[in-house]
Enzyme design. Structure first.
Site, PDB file in Angstrom:
ATOM      1  N   ASP A 182      -1.954  -7.054   4.861  1.00 26.23           N
ATOM      2  CA  ASP A 182      -1.509  -5.759   4.354  1.00 26.23           C
ATOM      3  C   ASP A 182      -0.795  -4.999   5.486  1.00 26.23           C
ATOM      4  O   ASP A 182       0.051  -5.565   6.170  1.00 26.23           O
ATOM      5  CB  ASP A 182      -2.712  -4.979   3.790  1.00 26.23           C
ATOM      6  CG  ASP A 182      -2.310  -3.819   2.898  1.00 26.23           C
ATOM      7  OD1 ASP A 182      -2.125  -4.042   1.698  1.00 26.23           O
ATOM      8  OD2 ASP A 182      -2.182  -2.685   3.414  1.00 26.23           O
ATOM      9  N   TYR A 309       2.032   5.450   4.217  1.00 27.99           N
ATOM     10  CA  TYR A 309       3.061   4.801   3.407  1.00 27.99           C
ATOM     11  C   TYR A 309       4.411   5.500   3.559  1.00 27.99           C
ATOM     12  O   TYR A 309       5.448   4.840   3.705  1.00 27.99           O
ATOM     13  CB  TYR A 309       2.636   4.788   1.934  1.00 27.99           C
ATOM     14  CG  TYR A 309       1.707   3.646   1.620  1.00 27.99           C
ATOM     15  CD1 TYR A 309       2.192   2.456   1.103  1.00 27.99           C
ATOM     16  CD2 TYR A 309       0.335   3.747   1.856  1.00 27.99           C
ATOM     17  CE1 TYR A 309       1.350   1.395   0.822  1.00 27.99           C
ATOM     18  CE2 TYR A 309      -0.512   2.700   1.582  1.00 27.99           C
ATOM     19  CZ  TYR A 309      -0.002   1.519   1.069  1.00 27.99           C
ATOM     20  OH  TYR A 309      -0.840   0.459   0.805  1.00 27.99           O
ATOM     21  N   HIS A 365      -6.406 -10.638  -1.698  1.00 23.49           N
ATOM     22  CA  HIS A 365      -5.827  -9.741  -0.708  1.00 23.49           C
ATOM     23  C   HIS A 365      -6.823  -9.323   0.369  1.00 23.49           C
ATOM     24  O   HIS A 365      -6.439  -9.093   1.514  1.00 23.49           O
ATOM     25  CB  HIS A 365      -5.291  -8.507  -1.433  1.00 23.49           C
ATOM     26  CG  HIS A 365      -4.450  -7.611  -0.584  1.00 23.49           C
ATOM     27  ND1 HIS A 365      -3.239  -7.989  -0.063  1.00 23.49           N
ATOM     28  CD2 HIS A 365      -4.632  -6.330  -0.166  1.00 23.49           C
ATOM     29  CE1 HIS A 365      -2.709  -6.997   0.623  1.00 23.49           C
ATOM     30  NE2 HIS A 365      -3.548  -5.978   0.593  1.00 23.49           N
TER      31      HIS A 365
END
Length: 399
Positions: A182, A309, A365
């Site tokens: 990630d 982000y 993930h």
């Protein structure tokens, strides 16, 4: 070591009481499409069940006590242009192996993960039984958990990489290796790019590679059923079906901030990803609520991680083309079948010299949490005797 202090997690009683009041007053969702399951996200029935457990059965103090058995520390790191930041981190120094011979391993988490993802691997990284030993460093990134938040704009992937690199130097690790998926993939790739004199190898469980240029001499190959499925998941994710969170957090994080201050909204925001991105992993209610609590009780506030982000996607120096470029640092790849966007094997070499790779039968993930033994064993194989990255950190082979 100067400027490094032991740290104990201790959420104030007032915060716990306020959380209880919010949960008691929560207006829970009622609307639900018959027979839809998870098609639309977290079902209302799941939300109600988890909130009831959070309010009536879950004990943060019990989870806090368990977490506090780990070696927590905090220190201040000077980041160029941003001043000093308080950084929380785990630091497990291997037992039974001279600290100067154990391999320094930096573990970098992503969203909605945390330092907690590494905890299931710690026991398997201490060495012994013919396996190398690692000194594991797992920071809470700025804006996450018990590290400081960043109030100035422009804290990009480069600054996250700088923070982690300077933490390793402060701990005395001038040369080290990295692991993560990630955001951990992106940040670790930036570390490889910016500090190749220190970062000697990288292992990742997110193979975010771009395709090579296909030519008559190097034509595009046929893909296996597994690779076709991975490409399909990636296409679905990039097309938008699974990226609503990213669209919001990378453009208007302040707009969603109020929702993240609400514990039920934060719960569903994170829980949906835990389920959607894992490989049928049987999340317990306590696991889910502890993951969410680490965000809710974050020093910078539960909304702070969303700004990661925005800044990361608007970065001017470390961009996706940079992290996907060929970086001449030994690379280990763990291919899990339900990762959200894994590249086919024919693409892997575009990232750098692949010295270790392994495809696993199950996992998604959150590989470090879902399949901790697989990840730990892969690290031991990659850096162990006969492994592709054996001895990359001079004088530190883990034995």
């Amino acid at each position: 070591m100067s400027g490094i202090e032991k740290y104990t997690i201790n959420v104030p009683d007032a915060k716990l009481q306020k959380l209880k009041q919010k949960l008691e007053l929560a207006d829970l969702p009622e609307y639900e499409i018959e027979g839809a399951g998870w098609k639309y996200g977290v079902p209302a029935s799941e939300t109600k069940r988890l909130v009831s457990h959070w309010l009536n059965s879950y004990s943060w103090r019990t989870q806090e006590a368990t977490l506090n058995k780990l070696p927590h520390f905090k220190t201040r790191i000077e980041v160029d242009g941003f001043g000093e930041l308080g950084i929380h981190f785990l630091h497990q120094v291997s037992e039974g192996v001279d600290k100067e011979r154990a391999i320094p391993l930096l573990f970098v988490h992503g969203w909605p993960g945390s330092f907690m993802e590494v905890t299931r691997m710690l026991g398997s990284l201490k060495g012994g039984d013919g396996k190398p030993a690692f000194n594991v460093v797992a920071p809470s990134l700025p804006n996450y958990c018990f590290s400081d938040g960043v109030r100035k704009p422009g804290f990009e992937i480069k600054q996250y990489a700088e923070t982690c690199h300077k933490l390793m130097l402060k701990l005395g690790y001038e040369k080290y290796v990295v692991q993560g998926g990630d955001w951990g993939f992106l940040i670790n790739r930036a570390i490889c790019h910016l500090y190749p004199e220190s970062c000697k190898a990288m292992h990742t469980n997110w193979i975010f590679a771009s395709p090579p240029t296909w030519t008559a001499e190097n034509p595009e190959p046929s893909y296996s059923d597994r690779e076709k499925a991975a490409l399909g998941r990636a296409q679905e994710w990039w097309a938008g079906d699974g990226r609503g969170y990213l669209a919001i957090q990378s453009t208007k994080p302040a707009t969603i901030a109020a929702a993240h201050r609400d514990p039920v909204a934060l719960l569903t925001w994170i829980y949906e990803k835990l389920v959607a991105w894992s490989d049928e992993y049987a999340w317990t209610d306590d696991e889910v609520l502890t993951w969410v609590s680490l965000y809710y009780f974050s020093e910078a506030g539960p909304e702070a991680s969303s700004y990661h982000y925005y800044e990361g996607m608007h970065g001017s120096e470390i961009t996706v083309p940079v992290v996907q470029s060929y970086i001449d640092v030994p690379l280990g790849l763990a291919d899990f079948p339900v990762e959200i966007s894994n590249a086919p094997k024919a693409w892997w070499g575009t990232l750098g010299p692949v010295v270790f790779s392994k495809s696993y039968g199950k996992g998604g993930h959150f590989a470090g949490w879902e399949r901790p033994q697989d990840v730990a064993d892969g690290l031991c194989e990659m850096f162990g005797k006969g492994g592709g990255a054996y001895g990359v950190v001079e004088g530190r082979n883990g034995y």
